[in-house]
Design a protein around this motif. Structure first.
Motif, PDB file in Angstrom:
ATOM      1  N   VAL A  87       0.872  -1.286   0.104  1.00 18.23           N
ATOM      2  CA  VAL A  87       0.014  -0.088   0.018  1.00 18.23           C
ATOM      3  C   VAL A  87       0.940   1.120   0.083  1.00 18.23           C
ATOM      4  O   VAL A  87       0.584   2.229  -0.643  1.00 18.23           O
ATOM      5  CB  VAL A  87      -0.858   0.056   1.249  1.00 18.23           C
ATOM      6  N   GLY A  88       1.828   1.241   0.728  1.00  8.12           N
ATOM      7  CA  GLY A  88       2.691   2.510   0.908  1.00  8.12           C
ATOM      8  C   GLY A  88       3.797   2.697  -0.554  1.00  8.12           C
ATOM      9  O   GLY A  88       3.890   3.927  -0.743  1.00  8.12           O
ATOM     10  N   ILE A  89       3.892   1.600  -1.104  1.00 10.82           N
ATOM     11  CA  ILE A  89       4.705   1.926  -2.189  1.00 10.82           C
ATOM     12  C   ILE A  89       4.046   2.785  -3.444  1.00 10.82           C
ATOM     13  O   ILE A  89       4.410   3.658  -4.010  1.00 10.82           O
ATOM     14  CB  ILE A  89       4.929   0.549  -3.120  1.00 10.82           C
ATOM     15  N   ALA A  90       2.598   2.479  -3.335  1.00 10.20           N
ATOM     16  CA  ALA A  90       1.737   3.307  -4.258  1.00 10.20           C
ATOM     17  C   ALA A  90       1.636   4.737  -3.931  1.00 10.20           C
ATOM     18  O   ALA A  90       0.969   5.482  -4.656  1.00 10.20           O
ATOM     19  CB  ALA A  90       0.253   2.471  -4.519  1.00 10.20           C
ATOM     20  N   MET A 108       0.698 -12.143  -9.206  1.00 10.63           N
ATOM     21  CA  MET A 108       1.086 -13.045  -8.036  1.00 10.63           C
ATOM     22  C   MET A 108      -0.103 -14.110  -7.613  1.00 10.63           C
ATOM     23  O   MET A 108       0.451 -15.350  -7.143  1.00 10.63           O
ATOM     24  CB  MET A 108       1.411 -12.190  -6.885  1.00 10.63           C
ATOM     25  N   ARG A 109      -1.183 -13.588  -7.473  1.00 17.33           N
ATOM     26  CA  ARG A 109      -2.636 -14.370  -7.347  1.00 17.33           C
ATOM     27  C   ARG A 109      -2.465 -15.618  -8.375  1.00 17.33           C
ATOM     28  O   ARG A 109      -2.904 -16.790  -7.910  1.00 17.33           O
ATOM     29  CB  ARG A 109      -3.611 -13.398  -7.335  1.00 17.33           C
ATOM     30  N   LEU A 171      -1.391 -17.415   3.944  1.00 20.16           N
ATOM     31  CA  LEU A 171      -1.377 -15.954   4.470  1.00 20.16           C
ATOM     32  C   LEU A 171      -1.391 -15.190   3.166  1.00 20.16           C
ATOM     33  O   LEU A 171      -1.849 -13.826   3.368  1.00 20.16           O
ATOM     34  CB  LEU A 171       0.156 -15.761   5.146  1.00 20.16           C
ATOM     35  N   ALA A 172      -0.656 -15.370   2.239  1.00 20.76           N
ATOM     36  CA  ALA A 172      -0.681 -14.312   0.900  1.00 20.76           C
ATOM     37  C   ALA A 172      -2.170 -14.345   0.557  1.00 20.76           C
ATOM     38  O   ALA A 172      -2.654 -13.495   0.054  1.00 20.76           O
ATOM     39  CB  ALA A 172       0.143 -14.835  -0.237  1.00 20.76           C
ATOM     40  N   PHE A 173      -2.833 -15.213   0.419  1.00 18.35           N
ATOM     41  CA  PHE A 173      -4.270 -15.434   0.029  1.00 18.35           C
ATOM     42  C   PHE A 173      -5.443 -14.519   1.095  1.00 18.35           C
ATOM     43  O   PHE A 173      -5.942 -13.698   0.437  1.00 18.35           O
ATOM     44  CB  PHE A 173      -4.871 -16.753   0.165  1.00 18.35           C
ATOM     45  N   ASN A 174      -4.819 -14.548   2.355  1.00 16.20           N
ATOM     46  CA  ASN A 174      -5.617 -13.546   3.193  1.00 16.20           C
ATOM     47  C   ASN A 174      -5.287 -12.290   3.159  1.00 16.20           C
ATOM     48  O   ASN A 174      -6.061 -11.408   3.075  1.00 16.20           O
ATOM     49  CB  ASN A 174      -5.288 -13.879   4.754  1.00 16.20           C
ATOM     50  N   SER A 175      -3.964 -11.891   2.587  1.00  9.85           N
ATOM     51  CA  SER A 175      -3.826 -10.741   2.548  1.00  9.85           C
ATOM     52  C   SER A 175      -4.418 -10.185   1.229  1.00  9.85           C
ATOM     53  O   SER A 175      -4.885  -8.900   1.059  1.00  9.85           O
ATOM     54  CB  SER A 175      -2.178 -10.450   2.252  1.00  9.85           C
ATOM     55  N   ILE A 181      -2.694  -6.085   0.175  1.00  9.47           N
ATOM     56  CA  ILE A 181      -2.131  -5.826  -0.999  1.00  9.47           C
ATOM     57  C   ILE A 181      -3.025  -5.486  -1.885  1.00  9.47           C
ATOM     58  O   ILE A 181      -4.034  -6.233  -2.066  1.00  9.47           O
ATOM     59  CB  ILE A 181      -1.771  -7.255  -1.613  1.00  9.47           C
ATOM     60  N   PRO A 182      -2.746  -4.246  -2.448  1.00 11.67           N
ATOM     61  CA  PRO A 182      -3.893  -3.639  -3.219  1.00 11.67           C
ATOM     62  C   PRO A 182      -4.170  -4.023  -4.704  1.00 11.67           C
ATOM     63  O   PRO A 182      -3.167  -4.392  -5.186  1.00 11.67           O
ATOM     64  CB  PRO A 182      -3.617  -2.169  -3.356  1.00 11.67           C
ATOM     65  N   VAL A 183      -5.462  -4.438  -4.960  1.00  9.87           N
ATOM     66  CA  VAL A 183      -5.746  -4.931  -6.158  1.00  9.87           C
ATOM     67  C   VAL A 183      -6.813  -3.991  -6.659  1.00  9.87           C
ATOM     68  O   VAL A 183      -8.073  -4.132  -6.065  1.00  9.87           O
ATOM     69  CB  VAL A 183      -6.214  -6.334  -6.147  1.00  9.87           C
ATOM     70  N   ALA A 184      -6.568  -3.280  -7.728  1.00  8.81           N
ATOM     71  CA  ALA A 184      -7.326  -2.453  -8.326  1.00  8.81           C
ATOM     72  C   ALA A 184      -8.678  -3.320  -8.896  1.00  8.81           C
ATOM     73  O   ALA A 184      -8.713  -4.580  -9.195  1.00  8.81           O
ATOM     74  CB  ALA A 184      -7.052  -1.268  -9.528  1.00  8.81           C
ATOM     75  N   ASP A 185      -9.748  -2.430  -9.317  1.00  7.57           N
ATOM     76  CA  ASP A 185     -10.955  -3.276  -9.755  1.00  7.57           C
ATOM     77  C   ASP A 185     -10.676  -3.949 -11.074  1.00  7.57           C
ATOM     78  O   ASP A 185     -10.115  -3.120 -11.958  1.00  7.57           O
ATOM     79  CB  ASP A 185     -12.285  -2.310  -9.875  1.00  7.57           C
ATOM     80  N   VAL A 186     -10.879  -5.184 -11.154  1.00  8.46           N
ATOM     81  CA  VAL A 186     -10.584  -5.839 -12.458  1.00  8.46           C
ATOM     82  C   VAL A 186     -11.757  -5.366 -13.448  1.00  8.46           C
ATOM     83  O   VAL A 186     -12.950  -5.419 -13.110  1.00  8.46           O
ATOM     84  CB  VAL A 186     -10.705  -7.442 -12.177  1.00  8.46           C
TER      85      VAL A 186
END
Length: 240
Positions: A87-90, A108-109, A171-175, A181-186
Motif C-alpha cells: 500500500v505504501g509503495i503506491a 502473483m495471485r 497467508l498471502a491469500f488472506n492478504s 495487498i492492493p488490487v484495483a477493480d478488475v
C-alpha cells in the motif's frame, strides 16, 4: 498530508507515513542516514516520543536499521521490505503506480493459485476434494448479485489454498482478500471471464479429485490469468 505540518491526532502514524513515502520516493536514499530525531521533531512541531514511535514502525517495516550507536540508516526497501508495504509503495511520489501494484498482485495471485491447485490435488483429503466440488455448485447457484458471487468464489478458492497445505500461500491469500495487498477493480469483462466460468471451476475440482496435479495447475493458471490486465505498465518514475 501537507509537508511541514502534522495533525494532532495519530501523530506517530502520520509521521511514519510521511517518512515511509520519503524513503519509497527516494528523498531519503538507501544507505543514507535518516533525518535526526531532533530535526524531525522541530520540522513537524511534534515531541520526540512521536518521532521514536514512527522510527520504530519504520524499523518494523524493514525500511530503516537502528544501530547500537544510535545512527538510523535507510535500507533499500526492494531488498528488505515485505508484502505489507504494498500500500505504501503506491503512495510514494515516484515508482510503481497503483495500477502497477494491482497488476503485480494479480500476477502473483495467478502464480500462487496455480501452484496451490497443484499441491491441493496432491495433498488434500477426499473429504476436502468433495467440499471443493460442492463449493463449485454453491457458486453456480449464487448471484446475480456480484457481492454474493465474490463471496462464494473466494470461499471456493480458500478451500483450494487450504487444501494445498501451504501456510505461506494461505497467508498471502488472506492478504489479497483483506486488501492488504492492493488490487484495483478488475475490468468487468476480465473478471466475468474468470468468475462466471462455472464449467472451468467444475473441471478444476474434477482434476483435484482425480489427483491430476499437472492438469489442475494448468487450468487454475489459465483461469486466474484472465483477470490480469494486458495493458503495458506505466511507471511514475524510474528507480534503480
Amino acid at each position: 498530508m501537507t509537508e511541514g505540518h502534522i495533525r494532532r491526532e495519530a501523530v506517530s502514524d502520520q509521521l511514519f507515513a510521511l517518512l515511509r513515502d520519503r524513503i519509497l520516493g527516494g528523498a531519503l536514499p538507501p544507505g543514507g542516514a535518516l533525518t535526526a530525531e531532533r530535526e524531525l521533531a522541530a520540522e513537524f512541531g511534534v515531541n520526540r516520543h512521536a518521532v521514536r514511535e514512527a522510527v520504530k514502525r519504520l524499523q518494523q517495516a524493514r525500511l530503516v536499521e537502528v544501530s547500537h550507536g544510535g545512527r538510523t540508516q535507510v535500507l533499500d526497501w526492494r531488498r528488505t521490505a515485505g508484502l505489507e508495504l504494498a500500500v505504501g509503495i503506491a503512495a510514494a511520489d515516484s515508482g510503481p503506480t497503483v495500477q502497477d501494484i494491482a497488476r503485480d498482485a494479480l500476477e502473483m495471485r495467478a502464480c500462487i493459485g496455480a501452484d496451490a491447485a497443484r499441491l491441493c490435488a496432491l495433498r488434500c483429503s477426499a473429504r476436502a476434494a468433495a467440499e471443493i466440488a460442492a463449493a463449485v455448485e454453491a457458486h453456480a447457484q449464487a448471484g446475480p448479485d456480484l457481492t454474493d458471487l465474490d463471496e462464494t468464489y473466494i470461499a471456493w478458492w480458500r478451500l483450494i489454498v487450504e487444501g494445498s497445505g501451504n501456510i505461506a500461500y494461505l497467508l498471502a491469500f488472506n492478504s489479497l482478500v483483506d486488501g492488504m495487498i492492493p488490487v484495483a477493480d478488475v475490468p468487468a469483462d476480465l473478471g466475468a471471464g474468470e468468475i462466471l466460468d462455472v464449467e472451468a471451476h467444475r473441471r478444476l475440482a474434477g482434476h483435484i479429485s482425480a489427483r491430476e496435479a499437472g492438469a489442475a495447475e494448468l487450468l487454475a493458471r489459465e483461469l486466474l490469468a484472465r483477470s490480469v490486465p494486458a495493458a503495458p505498465r506505466a511507471r511514475k518514475g524510474a528507480r534503480r
